[in-house]
Write a protein that holds these residues in place. Structure first.
Motif, PDB file in Angstrom:
ATOM      1  N   VAL A 173      -2.344  15.634  -4.272  1.00  0.00           N
ATOM      2  CA  VAL A 173      -1.939  14.772  -3.172  1.00  0.00           C
ATOM      3  C   VAL A 173      -0.484  14.362  -3.365  1.00  0.00           C
ATOM      4  O   VAL A 173      -0.007  14.209  -4.494  1.00  0.00           O
ATOM      5  N   SER A 174       0.218  14.185  -2.273  1.00  0.00           N
ATOM      6  CA  SER A 174       1.604  13.722  -2.305  1.00  0.00           C
ATOM      7  C   SER A 174       1.756  12.599  -1.290  1.00  0.00           C
ATOM      8  O   SER A 174       0.947  12.458  -0.364  1.00  0.00           O
ATOM      9  N   GLU A 175       2.799  11.802  -1.475  1.00  0.00           N
ATOM     10  CA  GLU A 175       2.964  10.631  -0.628  1.00  0.00           C
ATOM     11  C   GLU A 175       3.171  11.018   0.837  1.00  0.00           C
ATOM     12  O   GLU A 175       3.911  11.957   1.157  1.00  0.00           O
ATOM     13  N   LEU A 176       2.511  10.271   1.698  1.00  0.00           N
ATOM     14  CA  LEU A 176       2.681  10.397   3.144  1.00  0.00           C
ATOM     15  C   LEU A 176       3.301   9.091   3.616  1.00  0.00           C
ATOM     16  O   LEU A 176       2.592   8.090   3.813  1.00  0.00           O
ATOM     17  N   PRO A 177       4.616   9.041   3.758  1.00  0.00           N
ATOM     18  CA  PRO A 177       5.256   7.776   4.145  1.00  0.00           C
ATOM     19  C   PRO A 177       4.724   7.269   5.483  1.00  0.00           C
ATOM     20  O   PRO A 177       4.509   8.047   6.420  1.00  0.00           O
ATOM     21  N   VAL A 178       4.493   5.985   5.556  1.00  0.00           N
ATOM     22  CA  VAL A 178       4.042   5.387   6.815  1.00  0.00           C
ATOM     23  C   VAL A 178       5.173   5.515   7.824  1.00  0.00           C
ATOM     24  O   VAL A 178       6.289   5.049   7.578  1.00  0.00           O
TER      25      VAL A 178
ATOM     26  N   LEU B 251       0.808  -1.214   0.000  1.00  0.00           N
ATOM     27  CA  LEU B 251       0.000   0.000   0.000  1.00  0.00           C
ATOM     28  C   LEU B 251       0.842   1.264   0.000  1.00  0.00           C
ATOM     29  O   LEU B 251       1.918   1.311   0.599  1.00  0.00           O
ATOM     30  N   THR B 252       0.327   2.295  -0.658  1.00  0.00           N
ATOM     31  CA  THR B 252       0.920   3.631  -0.637  1.00  0.00           C
ATOM     32  C   THR B 252      -0.158   4.614  -0.193  1.00  0.00           C
ATOM     33  O   THR B 252      -1.290   4.559  -0.691  1.00  0.00           O
ATOM     34  N   VAL B 253       0.202   5.508   0.728  1.00  0.00           N
ATOM     35  CA  VAL B 253      -0.732   6.512   1.238  1.00  0.00           C
ATOM     36  C   VAL B 253      -0.332   7.878   0.693  1.00  0.00           C
ATOM     37  O   VAL B 253       0.842   8.268   0.751  1.00  0.00           O
ATOM     38  N   ARG B 254      -1.300   8.609   0.158  1.00  0.00           N
ATOM     39  CA  ARG B 254      -1.078   9.974  -0.308  1.00  0.00           C
ATOM     40  C   ARG B 254      -2.142  10.878   0.311  1.00  0.00           C
ATOM     41  O   ARG B 254      -3.232  10.425   0.650  1.00  0.00           O
ATOM     42  N   GLY B 255      -1.801  12.137   0.432  1.00  0.00           N
ATOM     43  CA  GLY B 255      -2.763  13.061   1.006  1.00  0.00           C
ATOM     44  C   GLY B 255      -2.515  14.489   0.581  1.00  0.00           C
ATOM     45  O   GLY B 255      -1.424  14.848   0.117  1.00  0.00           O
ATOM     46  N   GLY B 256      -3.547  15.302   0.714  1.00  0.00           N
ATOM     47  CA  GLY B 256      -3.458  16.733   0.476  1.00  0.00           C
ATOM     48  C   GLY B 256      -4.505  17.435   1.308  1.00  0.00           C
ATOM     49  O   GLY B 256      -5.589  16.882   1.536  1.00  0.00           O
ATOM     50  N   ARG B 257      -4.184  18.626   1.760  1.00  0.00           N
ATOM     51  CA  ARG B 257      -5.137  19.367   2.585  1.00  0.00           C
ATOM     52  C   ARG B 257      -4.852  20.855   2.473  1.00  0.00           C
ATOM     53  O   ARG B 257      -3.813  21.276   1.949  1.00  0.00           O
TER      54      ARG B 257
END
Length: 407
Positions: free
Chosen positions: A299-304, A287-293
């Protein structure tokens, strides 16, 4: 409640010298975790049990499950056999007063799951179900972000995924999965694992409306091309509402796609989260998590973060399906030795199967099904410290709704 020695002695039902899920997941996880000893296994015959014992270095090899569950050298019975065999094995272990960890789905349908949950409650022993997606570091990280307000109030969530199996070609060893009567379907296995994780992150469904279909009634055996009938639904489309009021849409397709095999979005008033992966088996996926706010335009990657990989003993299993199995075993060990309630139990499994039953009922009747017992909340509450629900630590199962009824 039983008291447990150190190490906890495991009896594994379903460990075969020919390979399969158990040797690729349970065995490596147990080998690395302090506090466990893989003490016994059982197989369908004395010869096959001896072969498996020799291959995996397991001291006690029994030719029947009945012998394993009665052994004084087994504290925890782990059930890793085909779904239609779960009931008999679990009931035998409960009758022997043993703690049980059963792979998901717990039973072949809702009636069996409720029967086993009731039997466990009467036996007064600890039980656990293998819903490992909720143990995945990326899933727990997403739960943290939602609880910390990364997206603000959750407005909606949408998920599209591929079931990997149940496509145009089947493996010879997986033919039993083509028959819905066996209980090992795309709905119960990958969808069930994934929807459990979605509910852990965002809260429970309060109503569902579903469409199920078998679009490929005939599929072909890998290698030989032999045709076989398939009665399992290979298309699952579910829409509904969560306890927070958020709207949810989930679509599972059989096989694999040339496009998207796992894409999960969480959209809120302040931001968005996107989780992508290589299949709809969230309990096994990479899995890869990305987010933007805020002012972000994408959105850009949010490393676990490292804190989410909180079982150092199994670090060498990162990236493998065995990692999430090991992470859940760590939760189970704490529950057995410290009296906590981190890992999902049989009661949780029965409630989760009620959600799947509601989906099937909706599809069969063409009605929206309301799930009783889920009062509205602004968003899922953070787990209390006493429940062991630390951020990116052990998580307790939420309390899903009781049985569904059509309006």
């Amino acid at each position: 409640m039983n008291s447990f020695p150190a190490p906890v002695r495991v009896g594994l039902v379903g460990l075969s010298a020919r390979g399969g899920w158990a040797p690729h997941s349970h065995v490596p996880a147990l080998a690395l975790l302090d506090g466990y000893e893989l003490r016994a296994l059982s197989a369908s015959s004395d010869a096959s049990a001896r072969a498996a014992g020799a291959r995996y270095g397991v001291p006690l090899a029994f030719g029947s499950t009945a012998e394993l569950v009665r052994s004084d050298e087994v504290d925890l019975v782990v059930v890793s056999v085909r779904v239609p065999l779960h009931r008999e094995v679990v009931l035998g272990a409960l009758d022997a007063g043993k703690a049980v960890l059963c792979e998901w789905p717990l039973g072949n349908g809702l009636a069996e799951a409720e029967e086993l949950a009731g039997a466990a409650a009467r036996a007064g022993v600890r039980t656990f179900v293998g819903l490992q997606a909720r143990s995945a570091p990326a899933v727990r990280f997403v739960r943290d972000l939602v609880e910390e307000g990364y997206v603000g109030e959750v407005l909606s969530t949408s998920l599209v995924a591929s079931g990997r199996r149940w496509g145009p070609v089947f493996e010879p060893s997986g033919e039993y999965l083509l028959d819905r009567r066996n209980g090992g379907t795309m709905l119960t296995i990958p969808f069930g694992h994934t929807i459990d994780a979605v509910s852990m992150v965002l809260g429970e469904f309060t109503e569902v409306s579903a469409t199920l279909a078998t679009r490929r009634p005939v599929v072909h055996e890998e290698g030989t091309g032999r045709p076989a009938a398939m009665t399992v639904d290979d298309q699952i489309a579910v829409s509904g509402r969560l306890a927070s009021g958020a709207v949810a849409s989930v679509h599972f397709r059989a096989g694999l796609s040339r496009g998207t095999d796992f894409h999960w979005e969480i959209n809120g008033t302040e931001g968005d989260l996107v989780v992508t992966g290589d299949s709809g088996h969230l309990q096994q996926a990479s899995l890869t998590v990305r987010g933007g706010r805020g002012t972000d335009t994408g959105v850009s990657e949010l490393p676990v973060p490292a804190r989410c990989f909180d079982v150092p003993a199994i670090d060498e299993l990162r990236g493998l399906p065995a990692y999430n199995v090991g992470a859940q075993y760590a939760q189970v060990l704490a529950d057995l030795t410290e009296g906590t309630a981190h890992a999902p139990d049989f009661a949780h499994a029965a409630r989760r199967q009620r959600l799947l039953d509601a989906i099937e009922h909706s599809a069969a009747t063409g009605t929206r099904v309301r799930l009783q017992g889920s009062g509205p909340t602004s968003r899922p509450a953070a787990p209390s410290a006493s429940s062991g629900g630390t951020r990116c630590g052990r998580t307790s199962p939420r309390s899903p709704p009781p049985p569904a009824t059509a309006p």
